[in-house]
Design a protein around this motif. Structure first.
Motif, PDB file in Angstrom:
ATOM      1  N   SER A 144       0.830  -1.209   0.000  1.00 49.96           N
ATOM      2  CA  SER A 144       0.000   0.000   0.000  1.00 49.96           C
ATOM      3  C   SER A 144       0.864   1.259   0.000  1.00 49.96           C
ATOM      4  CB  SER A 144      -0.945  -0.005   1.201  1.00 49.96           C
ATOM      5  OG  SER A 144      -0.225  -0.034   2.422  1.00 49.96           O
ATOM      6  N   ALA A 145       2.036   1.221   0.685  1.00 49.68           N
ATOM      7  CA  ALA A 145       2.940   2.373   0.669  1.00 49.68           C
ATOM      8  C   ALA A 145       3.493   2.601  -0.733  1.00 49.68           C
ATOM      9  CB  ALA A 145       4.078   2.155   1.664  1.00 49.68           C
ATOM     10  N   GLU A 146       3.881   1.524  -1.417  1.00 44.21           N
ATOM     11  CA  GLU A 146       4.411   1.651  -2.780  1.00 44.21           C
ATOM     12  C   GLU A 146       3.339   2.142  -3.742  1.00 44.21           C
ATOM     13  OE1 GLU A 146       5.882  -2.247  -3.458  1.00 44.21           O
ATOM     14  OE2 GLU A 146       7.871  -1.835  -2.610  1.00 44.21           O
ATOM     15  N   ARG A 147       2.108   1.681  -3.550  1.00 40.78           N
ATOM     16  CA  ARG A 147       1.019   2.121  -4.428  1.00 40.78           C
ATOM     17  C   ARG A 147       0.792   3.626  -4.271  1.00 40.78           C
ATOM     18  NH1 ARG A 147      -3.028  -0.497  -2.235  1.00 40.78           N
ATOM     19  NH2 ARG A 147      -2.562  -2.424  -3.356  1.00 40.78           N
ATOM     20  N   PHE A 148       0.767   4.097  -3.011  1.00 38.96           N
ATOM     21  CA  PHE A 148       0.578   5.533  -2.789  1.00 38.96           C
ATOM     22  C   PHE A 148       1.750   6.331  -3.350  1.00 38.96           C
ATOM     23  CE2 PHE A 148       1.463   9.293  -0.202  1.00 38.96           C
ATOM     24  CZ  PHE A 148       0.301  10.018  -0.425  1.00 38.96           C
ATOM     25  N   GLU A 149       2.979   5.876  -3.094  1.00 42.92           N
ATOM     26  CA  GLU A 149       4.150   6.605  -3.578  1.00 42.92           C
ATOM     27  C   GLU A 149       4.127   6.720  -5.100  1.00 42.92           C
ATOM     28  OE1 GLU A 149       9.012   6.434  -3.131  1.00 42.92           O
ATOM     29  OE2 GLU A 149       7.883   4.593  -3.499  1.00 42.92           O
ATOM     30  N   GLY A 150       3.846   5.615  -5.778  1.00 42.16           N
ATOM     31  CA  GLY A 150       3.842   5.632  -7.231  1.00 42.16           C
ATOM     32  C   GLY A 150       2.809   6.588  -7.796  1.00 42.16           C
ATOM     33  N   GLN A 151       1.647   6.683  -7.152  1.00 41.68           N
ATOM     34  CA  GLN A 151       0.586   7.544  -7.672  1.00 41.68           C
ATOM     35  C   GLN A 151       0.815   9.014  -7.320  1.00 41.68           C
ATOM     36  OE1 GLN A 151      -2.054   6.653  -9.681  1.00 41.68           O
ATOM     37  NE2 GLN A 151      -0.937   4.730  -9.823  1.00 41.68           N
ATOM     38  N   PHE A 152       1.289   9.302  -6.117  1.00 40.02           N
ATOM     39  CA  PHE A 152       1.452  10.707  -5.756  1.00 40.02           C
ATOM     40  C   PHE A 152       2.629  11.339  -6.508  1.00 40.02           C
ATOM     41  CE2 PHE A 152       5.024  10.464  -2.725  1.00 40.02           C
ATOM     42  CZ  PHE A 152       5.480  11.785  -2.710  1.00 40.02           C
ATOM     43  N   LEU A 247      -5.247  10.641  -2.969  1.00 41.62           N
ATOM     44  CA  LEU A 247      -5.391  10.743  -1.512  1.00 41.62           C
ATOM     45  C   LEU A 247      -6.211   9.587  -0.946  1.00 41.62           C
ATOM     46  CD1 LEU A 247      -5.930  14.589  -1.139  1.00 41.62           C
ATOM     47  CD2 LEU A 247      -3.902  13.262  -0.525  1.00 41.62           C
ATOM     48  N   ARG A 248      -7.109   9.033  -1.745  1.00 39.33           N
ATOM     49  CA  ARG A 248      -7.902   7.891  -1.274  1.00 39.33           C
ATOM     50  C   ARG A 248      -7.040   6.636  -1.129  1.00 39.33           C
ATOM     51  NH1 ARG A 248     -11.584   9.817  -5.370  1.00 39.33           N
ATOM     52  NH2 ARG A 248     -13.234  11.082  -4.401  1.00 39.33           N
ATOM     53  N   LEU A 249      -5.850   6.632  -1.720  1.00 37.36           N
ATOM     54  CA  LEU A 249      -4.949   5.485  -1.596  1.00 37.36           C
ATOM     55  C   LEU A 249      -4.208   5.475  -0.264  1.00 37.36           C
ATOM     56  CD1 LEU A 249      -3.377   5.451  -5.184  1.00 37.36           C
ATOM     57  CD2 LEU A 249      -5.167   3.949  -4.298  1.00 37.36           C
ATOM     58  N   ARG A 250      -4.261   6.574   0.472  1.00 37.23           N
ATOM     59  CA  ARG A 250      -3.608   6.600   1.785  1.00 37.23           C
ATOM     60  C   ARG A 250      -4.299   5.613   2.714  1.00 37.23           C
ATOM     61  NH1 ARG A 250      -4.595  12.241   4.208  1.00 37.23           N
ATOM     62  NH2 ARG A 250      -6.645  11.620   3.469  1.00 37.23           N
ATOM     63  N   ASP A 251      -3.517   4.943   3.533  1.00 36.13           N
ATOM     64  CA  ASP A 251      -4.127   4.189   4.623  1.00 36.13           C
ATOM     65  C   ASP A 251      -4.567   5.165   5.706  1.00 36.13           C
ATOM     66  OD1 ASP A 251      -3.806   1.749   3.400  1.00 36.13           O
ATOM     67  OD2 ASP A 251      -1.832   1.403   4.249  1.00 36.13           O
ATOM     68  N   GLU A 252      -5.466   4.713   6.552  1.00 32.65           N
ATOM     69  CA  GLU A 252      -6.153   5.624   7.467  1.00 32.65           C
ATOM     70  C   GLU A 252      -5.219   6.348   8.436  1.00 32.65           C
ATOM     71  OE1 GLU A 252      -6.822   2.550   6.744  1.00 32.65           O
ATOM     72  OE2 GLU A 252      -8.954   2.086   6.693  1.00 32.65           O
ATOM     73  N   LEU A 253      -4.154   5.695   8.886  1.00 36.52           N
ATOM     74  CA  LEU A 253      -3.239   6.330   9.828  1.00 36.52           C
ATOM     75  C   LEU A 253      -2.179   7.191   9.151  1.00 36.52           C
ATOM     76  CD1 LEU A 253      -2.404   3.613  12.529  1.00 36.52           C
ATOM     77  CD2 LEU A 253      -3.766   5.670  12.824  1.00 36.52           C
ATOM     78  N   ALA A 254      -2.043   7.079   7.841  1.00 40.77           N
ATOM     79  CA  ALA A 254      -0.928   7.713   7.139  1.00 40.77           C
ATOM     80  C   ALA A 254      -1.027   9.235   7.187  1.00 40.77           C
ATOM     81  CB  ALA A 254      -0.871   7.226   5.693  1.00 40.77           C
TER      82      ALA A 254
END
Length: 370
Positions: A144-152, A247-254
């Motif tokens: 999930s961290a890699e998915r968010f990083e790649g998209q942002f 932003l919807r790809l962030r996990d809730e605590l991120a």
């Protein structure tokens, strides 16, 4: 404080003492006459101790400490988070070299913006440090961290290569530069100062949970619409929606870890109370038991009690390693299937949503009511 039971020569007294214990969640230590203690946690204390300390009629491969234990220490807990925190603190105390392996505690991943490089970049890490950098997390998993990083990263022109750059016009560059998704500092298309401006936008995006970019695009879209440039306004609206999707790809605590603020509210052993576990500016704070006070036969305002409680919250003096491990415990509890309680996050301790907080406390208290 742990409650202690001394084990003497009369094992019948031991059996009676175990029978008197409640079948409730607890963390316990069994001390042998020599050597290290046996540390564990359980959801049914009496049953677990019977299994470990009761005489068996037949030989068994299961662990039995009846004839080696000299003392029992235990503490009852009201929630899975409390058990996890207490187990961690006892493990650190008695097993300083192996406590992480004993707990099977893995550090959660973060997206780190590396700021101590002339040409900053991002990467995934599971370690917090004191060095220059912005940590965004904790995430549920590395995926999930890699998915968010790649998209942002698609929203900016920051480099994605991990090499230590030596800029030169002869540098071969990469596909992202050819696609205008990188400012190409490697080929000296921009200098360090111009690149730093883009990094400032990236850092502000992470620090504000994306609000800085959304506001900028939103103002541009509204201005173009007022000027009747509808095609350009539509393009800006598509950019706005893309940022929202990222932003919807962030996990809730991120969050930017230095701006991670919130409170976990969990059941308490005490009637008419809940336990509150605070995080302030990414630092773990001393927990507090929150009870529903009655003064002269009248209940005290729940809102005022909460305001008084939060006014006394101060970050603990933790090392970087302790801070990282407490956040790992919070992440494991929050992202688990066995989470018992609620987490409420907010931007700062000066902007606490007390109405939401009152409702969350009330829900946890009702679930905990006999």
């Amino acid at each position: 404080m742990m409650t202690a039971i001394e084990i003497g020569e009369n094992l019948a007294e031991l059996d009676a003492a175990i029978d008197a214990l409640p079948d409730q969640p607890a963390v316990f230590l069994l001390w042998a006459k020599e050597g290290e203690p046996y540390l564990s946690r359980t959801g049914v204390l009496r049953r677990r101790l019977r299994r470990l300390l009761t005489e068996r009629e037949r030989p068994s491969r299961l662990l039995n400490l009846r004839h080696t234990a000299a003392r029992i220490e235990y503490r009852l807990t009201g929630s899975a988070l409390e058990s996890s925190i207490l187990f961690y603190e006892q493990a650190r105390r008695y097993f300083p070299d192996t406590y992480l392996r004993l707990m099977k505690l893995r550090m959660p991943p973060y997206v780190k913006l590396v700021l101590n490089n002339e040409f900053p970049r991002s990467h995934i890490t599971t370690h917090l440090t004191r060095g220059a950098g912005l940590y965004f997390g904790p995430f549920r998993s590395r995926v999930s961290a890699e998915r968010f990083e790649g998209q942002f990263l698609d929203l900016f022109q920051m480099r994605r290569c991990q090499e230590d750059l030596v800029p030169s016009p002869a540098h071969p560059g990469c596909i992202y530069g050819e696609m205008a998704m990188c400012l190409r500092p490697c080929q000296q298309v921009v200098g360090a100062a111009e690149y730093a401006t883009e990094i400032g936008r990236v850092a502000e995006f992470l620090r504000t949970d994306g609000r800085s970019l959304l506001e900028s695009i939103g103002h541009s879209r509204d201005r173009l619409s007022q000027e009747m440039m509808f095609e350009d306004a539509a393009r800006q609206h598509k950019r706005f929606e893309k940022v929202q999707d990222v932003l919807r790809l962030r996990d809730e605590l991120a969050r930017d870890v230095d701006r991670l603020n919130g409170v976990a509210i969990t059941p308490s052993l005490e009637r008419d109370a809940v336990e509150m576990w605070f995080v302030r500016d990414g630092a773990w704070c001393a927990p507090r038991r929150f009870g529903f006070e009655v003064h002269e036969g009248k209940p005290v305002s729940l809102d005022q009690q909460l305001r008084d409680t939060f006014a006394r919250v101060a970050p603990g003096k933790l090392s970087v390693r302790e801070r990282q491990e407490y956040l790992a415990l919070l992440a494991r509890w929050y992202y688990s299937t066995w989470r018992d309680g609620e987490w409420l996050s907010f931007d700062s301790y000066g902007e606490i949503p007390y109405r939401k907080l009152v409702n969350a406390v009330s829900r946890v208290a009702r679930k905990n009511a006999p």
